[in-house]
Design an enzyme around this catalytic site. Structure first.
Site, PDB file in Angstrom:
ATOM      1  N   PHE B 150      45.296  42.568  29.414  1.00 50.13           N
ATOM      2  CA  PHE B 150      45.559  42.491  30.740  1.00 50.13           C
ATOM      3  C   PHE B 150      46.458  41.380  31.136  1.00 50.13           C
ATOM      4  O   PHE B 150      46.221  40.217  31.016  1.00 50.13           O
ATOM      5  CB  PHE B 150      44.191  42.446  31.556  1.00 50.13           C
ATOM      6  CG  PHE B 150      44.420  42.447  33.027  1.00 50.13           C
ATOM      7  CD1 PHE B 150      44.175  43.536  33.769  1.00 50.13           C
ATOM      8  CD2 PHE B 150      44.256  41.110  33.862  1.00 50.13           C
ATOM      9  CE1 PHE B 150      44.115  43.325  35.329  1.00 50.13           C
ATOM     10  CE2 PHE B 150      44.104  40.826  35.172  1.00 50.13           C
ATOM     11  CZ  PHE B 150      44.195  42.320  36.058  1.00 50.13           C
ATOM     12  N   THR B 153      47.954  36.474  34.660  1.00 45.79           N
ATOM     13  CA  THR B 153      48.225  35.328  34.823  1.00 45.79           C
ATOM     14  C   THR B 153      49.422  34.716  34.229  1.00 45.79           C
ATOM     15  O   THR B 153      49.774  35.292  33.071  1.00 45.79           O
ATOM     16  CB  THR B 153      47.101  34.584  34.121  1.00 45.79           C
ATOM     17  OG1 THR B 153      45.860  34.625  34.964  1.00 45.79           O
ATOM     18  CG2 THR B 153      47.273  32.703  34.158  1.00 45.79           C
ATOM     19  N   GLU B 154      50.248  33.872  34.649  1.00 46.66           N
ATOM     20  CA  GLU B 154      51.505  33.338  34.218  1.00 46.66           C
ATOM     21  C   GLU B 154      51.403  31.910  33.886  1.00 46.66           C
ATOM     22  O   GLU B 154      50.528  31.111  34.507  1.00 46.66           O
ATOM     23  CB  GLU B 154      52.853  33.883  35.009  1.00 46.66           C
ATOM     24  CG  GLU B 154      52.737  35.313  35.480  1.00 46.66           C
ATOM     25  CD  GLU B 154      53.933  35.436  36.252  1.00 46.66           C
ATOM     26  OE1 GLU B 154      54.815  34.740  36.600  1.00 46.66           O
ATOM     27  OE2 GLU B 154      54.227  36.826  36.278  1.00 46.66           O
ATOM     28  N   ALA B 269      35.460  42.584  36.397  1.00 46.79           N
ATOM     29  CA  ALA B 269      35.262  41.778  35.213  1.00 46.79           C
ATOM     30  C   ALA B 269      34.189  40.513  35.659  1.00 46.79           C
ATOM     31  O   ALA B 269      33.628  40.204  34.852  1.00 46.79           O
ATOM     32  CB  ALA B 269      36.637  40.986  34.865  1.00 46.79           C
ATOM     33  N   GLU B 390      38.997  33.878  35.176  1.00 45.70           N
ATOM     34  CA  GLU B 390      38.468  34.882  36.301  1.00 45.70           C
ATOM     35  C   GLU B 390      38.167  34.328  37.648  1.00 45.70           C
ATOM     36  O   GLU B 390      36.977  34.539  38.000  1.00 45.70           O
ATOM     37  CB  GLU B 390      37.354  35.861  35.574  1.00 45.70           C
ATOM     38  CG  GLU B 390      37.518  36.421  34.217  1.00 45.70           C
ATOM     39  CD  GLU B 390      38.175  37.849  34.548  1.00 45.70           C
ATOM     40  OE1 GLU B 390      38.303  38.165  35.733  1.00 45.70           O
ATOM     41  OE2 GLU B 390      38.306  38.581  33.708  1.00 45.70           O
ATOM     42  N   GLY B 391      39.203  33.401  37.920  1.00 48.92           N
ATOM     43  CA  GLY B 391      38.713  32.434  39.193  1.00 48.92           C
ATOM     44  C   GLY B 391      37.960  31.310  38.434  1.00 48.92           C
ATOM     45  O   GLY B 391      36.843  31.476  38.329  1.00 48.92           O
ATOM     46  N   HIS B 393      35.737  27.869  38.982  1.00 41.63           N
ATOM     47  CA  HIS B 393      34.769  27.530  39.751  1.00 41.63           C
ATOM     48  C   HIS B 393      35.054  26.919  41.124  1.00 41.63           C
ATOM     49  O   HIS B 393      34.501  27.510  42.275  1.00 41.63           O
ATOM     50  CB  HIS B 393      33.911  26.376  38.994  1.00 41.63           C
ATOM     51  CG  HIS B 393      32.624  26.160  39.562  1.00 41.63           C
ATOM     52  ND1 HIS B 393      31.522  26.385  39.494  1.00 41.63           N
ATOM     53  CD2 HIS B 393      32.364  25.241  40.591  1.00 41.63           C
ATOM     54  CE1 HIS B 393      30.484  25.993  40.296  1.00 41.63           C
ATOM     55  NE2 HIS B 393      31.001  25.076  40.740  1.00 41.63           N
ATOM     56  N   PHE B 410      42.833  27.747  51.072  1.00 40.63           N
ATOM     57  CA  PHE B 410      43.875  27.696  49.760  1.00 40.63           C
ATOM     58  C   PHE B 410      45.079  27.202  49.941  1.00 40.63           C
ATOM     59  O   PHE B 410      45.629  26.657  49.059  1.00 40.63           O
ATOM     60  CB  PHE B 410      44.096  29.307  49.461  1.00 40.63           C
ATOM     61  CG  PHE B 410      42.877  29.913  48.813  1.00 40.63           C
ATOM     62  CD1 PHE B 410      42.547  29.793  47.602  1.00 40.63           C
ATOM     63  CD2 PHE B 410      41.700  30.550  49.681  1.00 40.63           C
ATOM     64  CE1 PHE B 410      41.479  30.410  46.815  1.00 40.63           C
ATOM     65  CE2 PHE B 410      40.769  31.169  48.953  1.00 40.63           C
ATOM     66  CZ  PHE B 410      40.461  31.256  47.767  1.00 40.63           C
TER      67      PHE B 410
END
Lengths: 250, 411
Positions: B150, B153-154, B269, B390-391, B393, B410
């Site tokens: 998958f 992310t870069e 996920a 996956e994000g 914490h 953000f």
């Protein structure tokens, strides 16, 4: 090939057992249960015979409490086609009573083979398989660790003390399966899901009169802690002395 | 489950060894269905037999045990919650979670492989793919004939995927040319197909993000193994480079659209991760209990000292809380009534408590705790990655903060 496998629901042995206050039986609270190990190998043997023949069926019979449906479903998840629970809440200590109930269930089934595990790891009686064979009037081969079925006859190797024995027998027959014949498969997830839809018949177990009852149970005494008598060569004379005088093994 | 059944099933545990219950003090077993327990037990047995004996050495060698893939596929562990008509097992979300738990009891790398294959490759094909794509890819992915990865992310866009640089330009004939680079890609080097997320519009247009199924043997596609990892060593982590990768029009996942699509995959996920890390925590707890009862120091088992008992009490408490969170979340998910914010809470909390459990176990084990022979330090190092992927914490903290206050922290 039409095969029946008789299985038993037994406590998982990793737990610490306790005896009830009145000393008559083990405490059930908190125990986990599974199919008796030897019966798993009997199931595996039946599935392999069916797969090799490319046709046939594997039917599982279990005598036990209502919750033993979980063990029958597990056998179905491994691949058995159908099951019967002979339900009883009693703890049965009379092997003959169990054998009579199983034989009554099996006698009109038209099975080519009836398989048992060699022994149930909780009661350790090793009697149910041979008794069922006797009641059904069928030949029985116990402690099978190699098996070959060809047409209407079978050939098995049996475990003896320090030796083995090869026997031949006609079908139908009753076999009790020992360690070493196979390693049981794990149920696949699809097998587990499919098991839900397979037929499981529940009926009361026709146990009849029981001649044997358990009066009391006891756990072995706790072993005393070990003792270190010393280190190195200097400790050997004292160790030998204790082994002779105290442990009396030399 | 009725109240009666649950009440009847709860043992008072008067005479039973707690450790024999795999830390099931609250008898969470009783809240699982028979199938769910059977699925958990079968995966547990497989992990005990096939993963645990080899995983320490795999970790030391920096090798993902690829030889286990056919067995995982055979058991039905890949994409297990997708429908049976696509060759999957059609399991409940709770059953899926229990599978993740048992795999990660072995190692986070094994669970990561299954998470990516199921939630990040098979799920987007199922959710955003055409019927033809579903029928072409899902059965092969379920059987393990295809391995997937998958690519979201870069190198410069991790927590902020909307800034991605990777572009897909449509050609006159409807085909696409992809350019860009992706980083931290699990299964990247061994994958047969990659789900690549790319902008089809301008650099600042995250609504133009679409997903593509890219075969890794397409010219211009290269994967490079990430060297020097001190975590997830028994996992394939790679960097992907796409240089003028030309794919046909039907490589596009037709129903993908905007950043929301990959985020939906991540929600799946992350849900699995919230369960998975409980497996790592259980493995550590069991190791800690066993070691504490057997290791003698100052003439008695170290488990008899208050400081170790506090450690164990804290671990068990957090483990039970985490299990209840994931189980409840799974039931909500199966009822079709769960939100990404709930998943953020579960992922954030459970990874955190698992990381703490692994660290405390490593400490309880003293010098032995640094050895690969024990699981604690391997889990501890792995969980630092799980804490981050996956994000992170921190990002989940901001998701929760925004949900609580209505204010976006953000940017």
């Amino acid at each position: 090939m039409k095969i029946a496998v008789c299985i038993k629901r037994v406590p998982v042995m990793e737990v610490k057992f306790a005896i009830t206050a009145d000393g008559s039986r083990y405490e059930e609270t908190g125990l986990k249960y599974d199919i008796n190990d030897f019966d798993l190998w009997a199931i595996e043997a039946a599935l392999q015979l069916k797969e090799k023949a490319g046709a046939g069926s594997v039917h599982v019979v279990c005598l036990g409490p209502n919750a033993a449906q979980e063990q029958i479903r597990k056998a179905m998840a491994m691949g058995a086609d159908s099951g019967t629970l002979l339900e009883t809440d009693a703890r049965v200590y009379d092997g003959l009573a169990v054998a009579r109930a199983l034989a009554a269930e099996l006698k009109d089934g038209g099975y080519d083979l009836v398989l048992f595990g060699r022994v149930a790891i909780d009661s350790m009686n090793q009697m149910t398989g041979p008794m069922v064979a006797e009641l059904l009037g069928l030949p029985v081969v116990t402690n099978v660790f190699k098996l070959d079925i060809g047409g209407a006859t079978g050939r098995a190797e049996r475990v003896l003390e320090g030796a083995s024995e090869v026997v031949e027998f006609p079908l139908p027959a009753v076999l009790t399966i020992d360690d070493g014949l196979n390693k049981e498969r794990l149920p696949s997830l699809k097998g587990i899901m499919a098991a839900k839809k397979k037929p499981l018949d529940v009926k009361p177990a026709a146990l009849g009169e029981q001649a044997v009852v358990a009066r009391s149970m006891a756990l072995p005494p706790e072993r005393a802690a070990g003792r270190i008598v010393g280190e190195g060569a200097d400790a050997v004379p004292e160790l030998v002395r204790l082994l002779q005088t105290e442990a009396k093994v030399l | 489950m009725s109240t009666d059944t649950l009440a009847a099933a709860i043992p008072a545990l008067p005479s039973v060894d707690l450790t024999a219950h795999a830390a099931d003090l609250f008898n969470i077993d009783a809240a699982l269905t028979e199938e769910e327990r059977a699925i958990r037990d079968t995966v547990r047995a497989w992990v005990n037999e096939k993963v645990l004996p080899i995983i320490g050495q795999c970790y030391v060698d920096g090798r993902f045990p690829k030889e286990l893939i056919p067995e995982m596929a055979e058991m039905g562990l890949l994409g297990s919650s997708l429908p049976e008509e696509y060759g999957c097992a059609g399991l409940s979300s709770v059953a899926y979670g229990l599978i993740m738990q048992e795999l990660e009891r072995g190692d986070s790398g094994i669970r990561s492989f299954a998470s990516v294959q199921g939630a990040l490759v098979m799920y987007p094909i199922y959710a955003f793919g055409s019927e033809e794509q579903r029928r072409t890819y899902l059965p092969r992915l379920a059987k393990g004939e295809y391995i997937g990865c998958f690519g979201l992310t870069e190198p410069d866009f991790g927590s902020n995927p909307s800034g991605m640089i990777t572009r897909a330009r449509q050609q006159a004939d409807g085909s696409w040319i992809l350019n860009g680079a992706k980083m931290w890609i699990t299964n990247g080097s061994m994958a047969d197909i990659a789900i690549i997320w790319a902008k089809t519009g301008d650099a600042d247009d995250d609504k133009s993000i679409r997903g593509f199924i890219v075969h890794t043997d397409t010219p211009g596609f290269t994967a490079k193994d990430q060297k020097g990892k001190l975590s997830l060593r028994a996992s394939d982590t790679s960097e992907l480079v796409l240089q003028d990768v030309h794919v046909s029009a039907n490589a596009l996942l037709p129903n993908s659209g905007g950043l929301k699509s990959p985020l939906m995959c991540l929600t799946q996920a992350r849900y699995g991760i919230s369960w998975g890390v409980l497996g790592a925590a259980m493995a550590c707890f069991e190791e800690a209990v066993s070691y504490a009862k057997n290791r003698v120091m100052f003439d008695r088992p170290i488990g008899g000292f208050q400081i170790q008992q506090v450690r164990l009490a804290d671990m068990l408490t957090e483990l039970v809380k985490g299990q209840l969170v994931s189980l409840h979340l799974g039931r909500l998910k199966d009822a079709g009534n769960f939100t990404p914010v709930q998943v953020s809470l579960a992922k954030r909390n459970n990874v955190h408590i698992a990381t703490e459990a692994a660290r405390e176990t490593r400490r309880l084990l003293g010098g032995n705790g640094i050895l690969a022979e024990y699981a604690a330090m391997r889990h501890m190092a792995n969980l630092e990655s799980v804490y981050t992927y996956e994000g992170t914490h921190d990002v989940h903290s901001l998701i929760l903060g925004q949900a609580i206050t209505g204010l976006n922290a953000f940017k």
